[in-house]
Design a protein around this motif. Sequence first.
Motif, short mmCIF file in Angstrom:
data_model
loop_
_atom_site.label_atom_id
_atom_site.label_comp_id
_atom_site.label_asym_id
_atom_site.label_seq_id
_atom_site.Cartn_x
_atom_site.Cartn_y
_atom_site.Cartn_z
N CYS A 1 -14.82 2.61 0.05
CA CYS A 1 -13.56 2.37 0.77
C CYS A 1 -12.86 3.70 1.04
O CYS A 1 -12.32 3.91 2.13
CB CYS A 1 -12.65 1.46 -0.04
SG CYS A 1 -13.21 -0.24 -0.10
N ARG A 2 -12.88 4.61 0.05
CA ARG A 2 -12.24 5.92 0.25
C ARG A 2 -12.92 6.64 1.42
O ARG A 2 -12.25 7.22 2.28
CB ARG A 2 -12.37 6.75 -1.04
CG ARG A 2 -11.63 8.08 -1.02
CD ARG A 2 -11.94 8.91 -2.26
NE ARG A 2 -13.28 9.47 -2.24
CZ ARG A 2 -13.60 10.63 -1.66
NH1 ARG A 2 -12.67 11.35 -1.08
NH2 ARG A 2 -14.85 11.06 -1.67
N ARG A 3 -14.24 6.58 1.49
CA ARG A 3 -14.96 7.24 2.59
C ARG A 3 -14.61 6.58 3.93
O ARG A 3 -14.51 7.26 4.96
CB ARG A 3 -16.47 7.19 2.34
CG ARG A 3 -16.89 8.07 1.16
CD ARG A 3 -18.38 7.98 0.87
NE ARG A 3 -18.68 8.68 -0.38
CZ ARG A 3 -19.91 8.82 -0.88
NH1 ARG A 3 -20.94 8.32 -0.24
NH2 ARG A 3 -20.09 9.47 -2.02
N THR B 1 -9.13 -0.51 -0.47
CA THR B 1 -9.29 0.51 -1.53
C THR B 1 -8.44 0.14 -2.74
O THR B 1 -8.90 0.23 -3.88
CB THR B 1 -8.86 1.91 -1.00
OG1 THR B 1 -9.46 2.13 0.28
CG2 THR B 1 -9.27 3.00 -1.96
N LEU B 2 -7.20 -0.27 -2.48
CA LEU B 2 -6.31 -0.67 -3.58
C LEU B 2 -6.92 -1.86 -4.34
O LEU B 2 -6.91 -1.89 -5.57
CB LEU B 2 -4.92 -1.05 -3.06
CG LEU B 2 -4.12 0.05 -2.35
CD1 LEU B 2 -2.82 -0.53 -1.79
CD2 LEU B 2 -3.80 1.21 -3.30
N VAL C 1 -5.10 10.20 -0.64
CA VAL C 1 -3.91 9.61 -1.28
C VAL C 1 -3.58 8.35 -0.49
O VAL C 1 -3.20 8.39 0.67
CB VAL C 1 -2.72 10.60 -1.28
CG1 VAL C 1 -1.52 9.96 -1.96
CG2 VAL C 1 -3.12 11.88 -2.01
N ILE C 2 -3.80 7.22 -1.16
CA ILE C 2 -3.70 5.93 -0.49
C ILE C 2 -2.29 5.37 -0.69
O ILE C 2 -1.85 5.23 -1.84
CB ILE C 2 -4.72 4.93 -1.09
CG1 ILE C 2 -6.14 5.54 -1.16
CG2 ILE C 2 -4.71 3.59 -0.35
CD1 ILE C 2 -6.84 5.71 0.13
N PRO C 3 -1.58 5.04 0.38
CA PRO C 3 -0.25 4.47 0.19
C PRO C 3 -0.32 3.06 -0.42
O PRO C 3 -1.26 2.33 -0.16
CB PRO C 3 0.34 4.42 1.61
CG PRO C 3 -0.84 4.49 2.53
CD PRO C 3 -1.96 5.17 1.80
N LEU D 1 -1.91 5.63 -4.50
CA LEU D 1 -3.08 5.76 -5.36
C LEU D 1 -3.72 7.11 -5.02
O LEU D 1 -4.20 7.31 -3.91
CB LEU D 1 -4.03 4.61 -5.09
CG LEU D 1 -5.38 4.66 -5.82
CD1 LEU D 1 -5.18 4.54 -7.34
CD2 LEU D 1 -6.28 3.54 -5.33
N ASP D 2 -3.71 8.00 -5.99
CA ASP D 2 -4.19 9.37 -5.75
C ASP D 2 -5.67 9.47 -6.11
O ASP D 2 -6.03 9.41 -7.28
CB ASP D 2 -3.36 10.34 -6.59
CG ASP D 2 -3.65 11.80 -6.22
OD1 ASP D 2 -4.68 12.06 -5.56
OD2 ASP D 2 -2.84 12.66 -6.59
#
Length: 266
Positions: free
Chosen positions: A103-105, A59-60, A115-117, A6-7
């Motif tokens: 969540c990104r923070r 995050t996902l 960039v979340i795997p 997830l970009d």
Amino acid sequence: MTSSRLDLRASNRALETFGRRSLDALLPEALQTERFAAWKPKADSATRELARGAWEQMTLNEYRSQVGFTDLLHAMTRLGLSRDSLQTMERLTRDEVVHVELCRRMVLGLGGSDVIPGQPQWVGLDASLEPLEQVIEFVTSSLCVGEMISCALLGAAAKAATDPTAKAVLTRMTADESIHGQSGFHFLATLLPAVSKRRLRWFQRRASEAGAQAFAICLTPYEDVQHPFGALPFARLEPILRATWRRSIQPGFARLGLEVREPGPR
Ligand SMILES: [Fe+2]
Ligand SMILES: [Fe+2]
């Protein structure tokens, strides 16, 4: 949206500024950009990495809610639902945008990147149903069941967290998810009177199925990890889910005249 990551990188400096300002305006100071960027999690690198994996998964999940709620808001708008319904659904959607950002923070603070795997488990409207039924089905499964459960789990994680930033993020998310779950039952109260008795029975079955699905997903065993950023031991999940079902979900449906079945033991 099909790649296995997830970009969340920004694409444009002005858009990033507009987005950041609008989200910061919704957050307490402790969670705004500058304070968050100064956060130094107190844990060794192995613990931070374990926690980062958990927050990447969060995050996902939040991104999945953002996309699903955007679809639901669109469907409700196209149906011409009432002003208060659309205002509330807009708030819910915006909350999920905020949750993704929080969540990104957290992921960045724990040493991860934008960039979340992995890939969100997408949820969407059931295109085989009529437009009003699509909305009712989604509200039933994702808000009345999904958000109520997520509220309870996040609340327990917030209590378990000892890191103040993680605790503040989880507390904020819990408060929002509580409104989301409650809104689901209020949406149904306004929408179900237009539904035939036969369809009502179908929705009743659908609510029970959604509960069973949610329990099965949540109760997929995982290895316990210890970290101060909101870890929940697996053994705690089932009691939390059952208490939430009995105290909030089942009575919520019962008030609308729907009898739902508690998911059976695994
Ligand atoms: Fe959320
Ligand atoms: Fe939510």
